[in-house]
Scaffold this active site. Structure first.
Site, PDB file in Angstrom:
ATOM      1  N   LYS A   1       0.721  -1.216   0.021  1.00 44.95           N
ATOM      2  CA  LYS A   1      -0.100  -0.130   0.014  1.00 44.95           C
ATOM      3  C   LYS A   1       0.810   1.186   0.126  1.00 44.95           C
ATOM      4  CE  LYS A   1      -3.771  -2.124   2.864  1.00 44.95           C
ATOM      5  NZ  LYS A   1      -4.352  -2.615   1.555  1.00 44.95           N
TER       6      LYS A   1
ATOM      7  N   THR B   1      11.290  -3.643   2.621  1.00 43.51           N
ATOM      8  CA  THR B   1      10.344  -4.198   3.345  1.00 43.51           C
ATOM      9  C   THR B   1      10.798  -5.621   3.225  1.00 43.51           C
ATOM     10  OG1 THR B   1       8.054  -4.886   3.767  1.00 43.51           O
ATOM     11  CG2 THR B   1       8.669  -4.485   1.555  1.00 43.51           C
TER      12      THR B   1
ATOM     13  N   LYS C   1      14.921  -6.269   5.004  1.00 43.87           N
ATOM     14  CA  LYS C   1      15.448  -5.169   6.200  1.00 43.87           C
ATOM     15  C   LYS C   1      16.777  -5.289   6.598  1.00 43.87           C
ATOM     16  CE  LYS C   1      10.898  -3.546   7.430  1.00 43.87           C
ATOM     17  NZ  LYS C   1       9.678  -3.292   8.643  1.00 43.87           N
TER      18      LYS C   1
ATOM     19  N   ASN D   1      14.197   0.314   7.210  1.00 49.93           N
ATOM     20  CA  ASN D   1      12.933   0.542   6.298  1.00 49.93           C
ATOM     21  C   ASN D   1      13.032   1.761   5.533  1.00 49.93           C
ATOM     22  OD1 ASN D   1      12.255   2.425   8.157  1.00 49.93           O
ATOM     23  ND2 ASN D   1      10.025   1.710   8.118  1.00 49.93           N
TER      24      ASN D   1
ATOM     25  N   GLY E   1      12.222  -8.948  13.945  1.00 49.38           N
ATOM     26  CA  GLY E   1      12.695  -7.556  13.499  1.00 49.38           C
ATOM     27  C   GLY E   1      11.671  -6.449  13.670  1.00 49.38           C
TER      28      GLY E   1
ATOM     29  N   ASN F   1       8.274 -14.261  24.076  1.00 53.02           N
ATOM     30  CA  ASN F   1       8.281 -14.658  22.871  1.00 53.02           C
ATOM     31  C   ASN F   1       8.409 -16.443  22.845  1.00 53.02           C
ATOM     32  OD1 ASN F   1       8.767 -14.357  19.802  1.00 53.02           O
ATOM     33  ND2 ASN F   1      10.955 -15.085  20.069  1.00 53.02           N
TER      34      ASN F   1
ATOM     35  N   MET G   1       0.206  -5.290  15.625  1.00 50.55           N
ATOM     36  CA  MET G   1       0.917  -4.765  14.317  1.00 50.55           C
ATOM     37  C   MET G   1       0.351  -5.145  13.110  1.00 50.55           C
ATOM     38  SD  MET G   1       4.796  -4.515  15.336  1.00 50.55           S
ATOM     39  CE  MET G   1       5.309  -4.161  16.912  1.00 50.55           C
TER      40      MET G   1
ATOM     41  N   GLY H   1      -2.892  -2.677  13.091  1.00 45.45           N
ATOM     42  CA  GLY H   1      -1.622  -1.656  12.710  1.00 45.45           C
ATOM     43  C   GLY H   1      -1.647  -1.110  11.548  1.00 45.45           C
TER      44      GLY H   1
END
Ligand code: NDP
Length: 274
Positions: free
Chosen positions: A16, A62, A66, A87, A131, A152, A215, A239
């Site tokens: 986008k 992207t 990255k 980015n 990331g 995590n 996100m 996000g």
């Protein structure tokens, strides 16, 4: 002459970013055109070099490049250095390539400005240690929260992050099931939502004033935000705002002009409903 920018990735057709940046250019009167650039998986560096040789002024980067961009840059901003991922690339007047990471600034701006979420003194749970999470840690810690717990699936990755950012604030690591207590803000920075999955955290992490932020974004509420609503979270956010705000921050890095984001965000949301 019209300046040329692009977002480079693989795949990239779904991005986008051209719609967002071309809308920013129209709104601000900046003379630029922004397009997608598909780089071969084994030749990101070559594709970037060709783009710059043909007059390109800057790039967004992207998935999955990255970290390649981090290695390619001639100079790094402090936040890119911390994030170890990039980015935004900007061609400097001397021809060198400066790298930045605007993801964290985008997240913080979406939370604090667009959604009036005050982060100072708050308890934050950050899910994931990839990331995206690395990129947002410094800007989040700069808001002076009471503390951040990183949880995590692979606990060692959360531990590494907690260690790398320990000098910036109170931060600890955990596995999903071992998270203790409740949080004012829970940010899902895992890619579990992409697979329709939930990080297996205890329901006790949500209290009646909890805000959750995924996100990820899409046509429907994410599984994570649906789950949070069921647990009684006060507010759930996706996000899309982070995407638009990180773009606005990159636009500012390149052009020195800060675009308004509200209308661009609204038109992306309307498009999603169609
Ligand atoms: P990475 O691949 O670097 O990291 C993925 C993370 O998700 C890891 O912590 C991984 O855990 C975890 N994970 C993956 N699958 C599962 C699962 N099924 N259950 C639990 N944990 C899981 O991805 P990124 O950090 O780059 O991106 C993460 C998310 O953030 C993506 O959804 C991406 O789209 C989104 N994003 C959104 C942005 C925006 O502007 N809105 C900007 C950047 C990212 P482990 O370490 O154990 O493998």
């Amino acid at each position: 002459m019209t300046d040329l920018y692009a977002v480079v990735g693989n795949p990239i057709a779904h991005s986008k970013s051209p719609d967002i940046h071309n809308a920013f250019a129209e709104q601000t009167g900046e003379d630029l055109f922004y397009k997608t650039l598909l780089a071969p998986l084994d030749d990101f560096e070559g594709e970037v070099a060709r783009f710059l040789e043909h007059g390109g002024s800057g790039l967004n980067v992207t998935v999955p490049f990255k970290e390649n961009a981090f290695r390619l840059a001639d100079s790094l901003t402090a936040r890119a250095q911390r994030a170890q991922a990039v980015n935004t690339l900007k061609k400097m007047p001397d021809g060198t390539l400066q790298a930045d990471n605007t993801d964290g600034a985008g997240l913080v701006r979406d939370l604090t400005v667009n959604h009036s979420v005050n982060l100072t003194g708050k308890r934050i749970l950050l899910l994931g240690a990839g990331g995206a999470v690395r990129g947002v840690l410094q800007p989040l810690l700069e808001q002076d929260p009471a503390g951040i717990v990183i949880a995590n699936r692979t606990v060692s990755k959360a531990e590494t992050l907690a260690k790398d950012f320990a000098d910036l604030g109170r931060i600890s690591a955990s596995g999903f099931a071992e998270v203790e207590g409740s949080f004012d803000l829970i940010i899902n920075g895992t890619s579990a939502s992409l697979a329709g999955e939930l990080p297996p955290i205890p329901v006790s992490v949500v209290h009646q004033n909890t805000t959750t932020y995924d996100m990820m974004y899409g046509n429907q509420k994410t599984v994570f935000n649906l789950w949070a609503e069921e647990q009684g979270a006060q507010k759930t956010i996706d996000g899309l705002g982070m995407l638009v705000e990180q773009a606005a921050e990159a636009f500012y890095v390149w052009r020195g002009v800060r675009p308004q984001t509200a209308r661009v965000m609204q038109s992306l949301r309307n498009e999603r409903r169609r």
